[in-house]
Scaffold this motif. Structure first.
Motif, PDB file in Angstrom:
ATOM      1  N   CYS A  76       0.831  -1.208   0.000  1.00 24.95           N
ATOM      2  CA  CYS A  76       0.000   0.000   0.000  1.00 24.95           C
ATOM      3  C   CYS A  76       0.865   1.258   0.000  1.00 24.95           C
ATOM      4  N   VAL A  77       1.913   1.241   0.801  1.00 25.12           N
ATOM      5  CA  VAL A  77       2.803   2.400   0.889  1.00 25.12           C
ATOM      6  C   VAL A  77       3.590   2.572  -0.403  1.00 25.12           C
ATOM      7  N   ASP A  78       4.092   1.475  -0.960  1.00 29.12           N
ATOM      8  CA  ASP A  78       4.899   1.546  -2.183  1.00 29.12           C
ATOM      9  C   ASP A  78       4.099   2.045  -3.379  1.00 29.12           C
ATOM     10  N   TRP A 155       3.860  -0.304 -14.551  1.00 33.08           N
ATOM     11  CA  TRP A 155       5.121  -0.601 -13.878  1.00 33.08           C
ATOM     12  C   TRP A 155       5.727   0.640 -13.229  1.00 33.08           C
ATOM     13  N   TYR A 156       5.418   1.833 -13.766  1.00 32.55           N
ATOM     14  CA  TYR A 156       6.046   3.044 -13.265  1.00 32.55           C
ATOM     15  C   TYR A 156       5.260   3.707 -12.125  1.00 32.55           C
ATOM     16  N   ARG A 157       4.146   3.124 -11.721  1.00 28.47           N
ATOM     17  CA  ARG A 157       3.363   3.723 -10.642  1.00 28.47           C
ATOM     18  C   ARG A 157       4.188   3.841  -9.354  1.00 28.47           C
TER      19      ARG A 157
END
Length: 236
Positions: A76-78, A155-157
């Motif tokens: 969630c944090v990432d 992938w870049y989120r």
């Protein structure tokens, strides 16, 4: 004598029983299934924040679907996601998820509750402070993954939300951007006429970045990933 068509023979046998209890039995089964599915849908829409455990048969659980709250917090944090009660989820729960819940209830001989969902903030009805994963609690801060649906995340989120993961990441990002800005400013004779000119430019850029971020981010009720992942409010 003609050869027997098993399909037709089967239908003939069934049709002879149309006036018997067969149709009533099928109707009852379908009605019970519909009632069961409706009960599950209603349970998903109820507030279950106080429920932290479901009585499941441990030997029937799939190890790969068991996650600790720390694992959920990290993802969630990432990726700047929220882990909230299913009653706040504003999108429709897919029928496949309801089927899996129904099968779990049947397999474990219990009624499930305390549903939680991992999803982006926009997928929830967040309260005013004045691609989703469905979990159920199984005790001791462990959760069981019931169903995942929707599209995969880009992938870049993770990279995009890294600067606002926490205060440390934001500070590092602000310093790096300020250094780049300072290096892009042409020196010419500035360094000769103004002592420590690059340092002054860096400090000015750093101050400006922090000020703009504070105005947009905090004044709009936003916060760092580490602070919001379990919050049900959009402005706190």
């Amino acid at each position: 004598m003609k050869n027997v068509n098993l399909e037709l023979e089967l239908k003939t046998i069934r049709d002879k029983e149309k006036n018997s209890d067969l149709l009533l039995q099928v109707e009852k089964i379908l009605l019970e299934d519909e009632i069961s599915r409706n009960e599950i849908s209603n349970q998903l829409s109820l507030k279950n924040e106080a429920i932290n455990k479901n009585a499941l048969v441990f030997d029937l659980l799939k190890t790969e679907n068991i996650f600790h709250i720390n694992h959920i917090e990290k993802i969630c944090v990432d990726y700047r996601l929220r882990f909230l009660d299913s009653s706040l989820f504003k999108n429709n729960i897919p029928e496949e998820a309801i089927s899996k819940i129904k099968n779990l209830e049947k397999e474990h001989q219990t009624k499930l509750a305390g549903f939680k969902i991992v999803a982006p903030s926009k997928a929830f009805h967040l309260l005013n402070y004045d691609d989703p994963i469905l979990f159920i609690p199984i005790g001791n801060n462990y959760y069981y993954l019931v169903h995942k649906w929707g599209d995969e995340f880009n992938w870049y989120r993770k990279l995009l939300v890294w600067p606002i993961k926490n205060l440390s990441n934001f500070t590092i990002t602000s310093i790096l951007v300020s250094i780049i800005v300072a290096l892009l400013v042409p020196e010419n004779n500035l360094s000769k006429s103004v002592p420590l000119a690059p340092l002054i430019v860096f400090l000015f850029a750093f101050k400006s970045i922090v000020a703009v971020f504070a105005y947009y981010f905090f004044m709009m009720g936003k916060n760092f990933n580490e602070e919001i992942w379990q919050r049900k409010y959009y402005n706190n």
